[in-house]
Scaffold this active site. Structure first.
Site, mmCIF file in Angstrom:
data_model
loop_
_atom_site.group_PDB
_atom_site.id
_atom_site.type_symbol
_atom_site.label_atom_id
_atom_site.label_comp_id
_atom_site.label_asym_id
_atom_site.label_seq_id
_atom_site.Cartn_x
_atom_site.Cartn_y
_atom_site.Cartn_z
ATOM 1 N N TYR A 136 0.807 -1.210 0.000
ATOM 2 C CA TYR A 136 0.000 0.000 0.000
ATOM 3 C C TYR A 136 0.844 1.266 0.000
ATOM 4 O O TYR A 136 0.311 2.358 -0.178
ATOM 5 C CB TYR A 136 -0.957 -0.007 1.191
ATOM 6 C CG TYR A 136 -2.337 -0.522 0.848
ATOM 7 C CD1 TYR A 136 -2.511 -1.399 -0.213
ATOM 8 C CD2 TYR A 136 -3.457 -0.154 1.570
ATOM 9 C CE1 TYR A 136 -3.761 -1.885 -0.535
ATOM 10 C CE2 TYR A 136 -4.716 -0.638 1.268
ATOM 11 C CZ TYR A 136 -4.870 -1.511 0.203
ATOM 12 O OH TYR A 136 -6.103 -1.990 -0.115
ATOM 13 N N LYS A 206 5.382 -14.094 5.865
ATOM 14 C CA LYS A 206 6.174 -14.884 4.925
ATOM 15 C C LYS A 206 7.659 -14.678 5.253
ATOM 16 O O LYS A 206 8.502 -14.480 4.380
ATOM 17 C CB LYS A 206 5.855 -14.454 3.483
ATOM 18 C CG LYS A 206 6.396 -15.401 2.406
ATOM 19 C CD LYS A 206 5.809 -16.795 2.477
ATOM 20 C CE LYS A 206 6.359 -17.669 1.333
ATOM 21 N NZ LYS A 206 5.972 -19.078 1.477
ATOM 22 N N ASP A 270 -4.863 -9.101 2.399
ATOM 23 C CA ASP A 270 -5.779 -9.044 1.261
ATOM 24 C C ASP A 270 -6.234 -10.447 0.882
ATOM 25 O O ASP A 270 -7.429 -10.717 0.702
ATOM 26 C CB ASP A 270 -5.070 -8.370 0.090
ATOM 27 C CG ASP A 270 -6.034 -7.718 -0.885
ATOM 28 O OD1 ASP A 270 -7.254 -7.735 -0.626
ATOM 29 O OD2 ASP A 270 -5.579 -7.189 -1.909
#
Length: 385
Positions: A136, A206, A270
């Site tokens: 973002y 991750k 998301d």
């Protein structure tokens, strides 16, 4: 004494005016039923998106930002993404402009709603998605531009990066993840878990591949939780754990009951939000909010798009915006009214009464238009005991 909250309202584009009209009518009915006129919302329409551009020549007027800042809490329908130059995303511009660093998505199943999984009732999670960093931030350079060439030259010559296979045709993006951004998100997630009696916070990341960004998120998140919520962890009232994102996406299907509050970065959030929404009936009944837990500023919103192909046809499901209104009531501490709306929705779904997107999948589904469904929920609220 009467309590009145002024709430800026963006009706939105496409199906936006329909879902916001339904939301206003249902929320007003719940307030009337719960508080007999002692608590009210005064809706203040402000402009953004297509309507703003048509009337004022700008997609996001300064007056709209100021209204949200002045009144601290607002709600909006879906907004179009401007074509061509200017703002990439109006939603992102609002979140970043007001520093609404948490995208909060509660995900639960309503009895009667069909689901692709065997036990949707086991899905009961609240996602805290970081809202200002990661993708973002919007830091990227297009393939073939002088800026991309300059960026590659810098990382190649100054930073010793040798892993770009096709530099002449590569586009580049930068993924910022900060300690401060991580800490305030994880703090909000932990506090929410403590305040709402939820047993755990899972850091989804991750970090096995992106060791300093996603890995930093995991490391800083654990440190913050131990430093500020150590007594809850020691007493067993709160468990802090982590899961690599691809494993979480599998686990959330196989053993969703093991997860309660999720704290994660933007891109992971998301994927996670929409996947979990699908397990309980789809994004049409998935609410959302963008919140700054430090200032109390918040914008609640429908999580779906503008759906121009069905706009004005009286078929859109308004529940995403309605349930976002429920989140807003809870943010105000007006739980009695919020519960009335949820109860009415669950009763309606249990009896098979829903808009076409949900009713067509129900065994005894009765398809209703947007306006008819809205009146159905209003009636159930007033008849509630």
């Amino acid at each position: 004494m009467m309590e009145i909250r002024i709430v800026p309202l963006v009706k939105g584009d496409g199906v936006g005016p329909e879902v916001t009209a339904a939301m206003v009518k249902i929320i007003d009915a719940a307030l009337d039923k719960a508080y007999a006129g002692q608590r009210k919302i005064e809706w203040k329409e402000v402009l953004a998106g297509g309507k703003a551009f048509e009337q004022l020549g700008t997609y996001l007027p300064d007056e709209t930002i100021e209204a949200f800042k002045t009144h601290h809490v607002g709600i909006k329908g879906p907004l179009m993404t401007p074509v061509g130059g200017g703002i990439r995303s109006l939603n992102v511009a609002l979140r970043q402009g007001l520093d609404l660093y948490v995208c909060q998505r509660p995900v639960r199943w309503f009895k009667g709603v069909e689901s692709p999984v065997k036990h949707p009732e086991l899905v009961d999670m609240v996602i805290f998605r970081e809202n200002t960093e990661d993708i973002y931030a919007g830091i990227e350079w297009e393939s073939g531009t002088p800026e991309a060439a300059k960026f590659f030259k810098f990382i190649n010559e100054e930073m010793g990066v040798r892993k770009v296979r096709f530099p002449e045709t590569s586009a580049f993006g930068v993924k910022p993840v900060s300690r401060e951004g991580t800490e305030r998100l994880v703090r909000a997630a932990c506090q929410y878990a403590v305040d709402h009696g939820r047993p755990s916070v899972t850091l989804v990341h991750k970090g096995n591949i992106m060791k300093f960004t996603e890995g930093g998120f995991k490391k800083w998140g654990y440190e913050l939780a131990e430093r500020e919520f150590g007594e809850y962890i020691a007493s067993g009232r709160l468990v802090i754990k982590d899961c690599i994102c691809d494993a979480f996406l599998q686990n959330a299907l196989l053993k969703p009951e093991e997860y309660s509050v999720i704290a994660t970065l933007n891109l992971n959030g998301d994927y996670v939000s929409d996947m979990l929404a699908a397990q309980v009936g789809g994004i049409g009944i998935a609410p959302g909010a963008n919140i700054n837990y430090t200032t109390g500023d918040a914008i609640f919103e429908a999580t779906h798009g503008t759906a121009p192909d069905i706009a004005g046809k009286d078929v859109v499901n308004p529940c995403s915006n309605v349930l976002s209104g429920v989140m807003m009531l809870e943010h105000f501490g007006w739980q009695e009214a919020a519960s009335l709306v949820e109860k009415a929705l669950e009763e309606s779904f249990s009896e098979g009464y829903a808009t076409a997107d949900l009713a067509r999948l129900m065994e005894n589904g009765h398809s209703m238009g947007t306006k008819e469904f809205t009146e159905n929920i209003v009636r159930r609220i007033y008849e509630s005991r």
